[in-house]
Write an enzyme that holds these catalytic residues in place. Structure first.
Site, PDB file in Angstrom:
ATOM      1  N   SER A 139       8.621   2.758  17.905  1.00  0.00           N
ATOM      2  CA  SER A 139       8.271   1.746  17.102  1.00  0.00           C
ATOM      3  C   SER A 139       9.212   0.884  16.962  1.00  0.00           C
ATOM      4  O   SER A 139      10.053   1.213  16.070  1.00  0.00           O
ATOM      5  CB  SER A 139       7.163   1.672  16.544  1.00  0.00           C
ATOM      6  OG  SER A 139       6.729   0.125  16.588  1.00  0.00           O
ATOM      7  N   TYR A 152       2.607   3.067   8.883  1.00  0.00           N
ATOM      8  CA  TYR A 152       3.083   3.445  10.008  1.00  0.00           C
ATOM      9  C   TYR A 152       4.478   3.654  10.006  1.00  0.00           C
ATOM     10  O   TYR A 152       5.006   3.886  10.628  1.00  0.00           O
ATOM     11  CB  TYR A 152       2.526   2.350  11.465  1.00  0.00           C
ATOM     12  CG  TYR A 152       2.961   2.012  11.786  1.00  0.00           C
ATOM     13  CD1 TYR A 152       2.139   2.721  13.055  1.00  0.00           C
ATOM     14  CD2 TYR A 152       3.413   1.138  12.479  1.00  0.00           C
ATOM     15  CE1 TYR A 152       2.038   3.049  14.375  1.00  0.00           C
ATOM     16  CE2 TYR A 152       4.089   0.938  13.702  1.00  0.00           C
ATOM     17  CZ  TYR A 152       3.146   1.791  14.751  1.00  0.00           C
ATOM     18  OH  TYR A 152       3.696   1.886  15.849  1.00  0.00           O
TER      19      TYR A 152
END
Length: 257
Positions: A139, A152
């Site tokens: 990401s 995350y």
């Protein structure tokens, strides 16, 4: 973009029945690969796999035993394994002081420990392949941080370290390991986040996209899953034999500042 010869390899895609994972699985199938998708054992997931002609591997990647068993199941279903796409993940948004500790543990297991275990157990199959590939879908949050996403972001930063280390170890064994780092992608998960933030902030979903999610981007448009799949298609292709240890941003210019 793929090589000039038909691609008869096999691929396992985690989180492969929705969002980015499904788009990658579909693209690899179009490229000629046989594909198995791994996801939680839900009727909807099995239906998606069946509708697209994918083998289905039922696994909960927060459980070590499921991670260990997934590779031999895929090898049995496909007759071998040449490509591993570590894509599965989820998000929980909360301040560090309020972040549930069990959720932290689950997120790190799904997004960091599971890719390690799948890589470890896929290793001998990828070595034998001659054209083995691992792609870790990270990401933009593997490169930068945002508040309220501690687990995350920690997991995704760890994935970059895993990618680079595995690439160094895999180089002499004939296969490659790379990471893709997309900005926000229009997936069911992101659509849900947009709706939640619109309610919380009292603004429209379009304003959430522009003022929150795309504030730091040069291109003010969310990516589509197919955009990420197109990049993954090249990274796993035979043409990308010389690319390993790469961290490939598809971030709408987010990190250009």
């Amino acid at each position: 973009m793929t090589g000039t010869t038909p691609d008869d390899r096999t691929a396992l895609v985690t989180g492969g029945t929705s969002g980015i994972g499904l788009a990658i699985a579909q693209r690899l199938r179009t490229d000629g690969l046989q594909v198995a998708v791994l996801d939680l054992d839900r009727p909807g997931a099995r239906q998606v796999a069946g509708d697209h002609g994918f083998a289905f591997i039922a696994a909960d990647l927060s459980r070590r035993a499921d991670c260990v068993d997934a590779v031999p199941q895929a090898v049995t279903a496909l007759g071998g394994l040449d490509v591993l796409i570590n894509n599965a993940g989820f998000q929980h948004i909360a301040p560090i002081t309020e972040f549930p500790e069990d959720t932290w543990d689950a997120m790190l297991h799904v997004m960091l420990t599971a890719p390690f275990l799948l890589t470890k157990h896929a290793w001998p199959h990828l070595r034998r392949s001659g054209h083995g590939r691992i792609v870790n879908v990270a990401s933009i949050h593997a490169q930068v941080a945002s508040p309220f996403k501690a687990a995350y972001i920690s997991a995704k930063h760890g994935v970059i370290g895993l990618t680079r280390t595995a690439a160094l170890e895999a180089g002499e064994q004939g296969f490659t390991v790379n990471a893709i780092c997309p900005a926000y992608v229009r997936t069911p998960l992101v659509e849900h986040q947009i709706a939640d933030q619109a309610r919380t902030r009292g603004i429209s979903p379009a304003e959430v996209e522009q003022r929150v999610m795309l504030e730091s981007a040069a291109i003010k448009t969310l990516l589509n899953p197919e955009d990420v799949a197109a990049l993954a298609s090249y990274v796993v292709s035979r043409a990308a034999w010389g690319m390993t240890g790469a961290v490939l941003d598809i971030d709408l210019g987010w990190t250009a500042r």
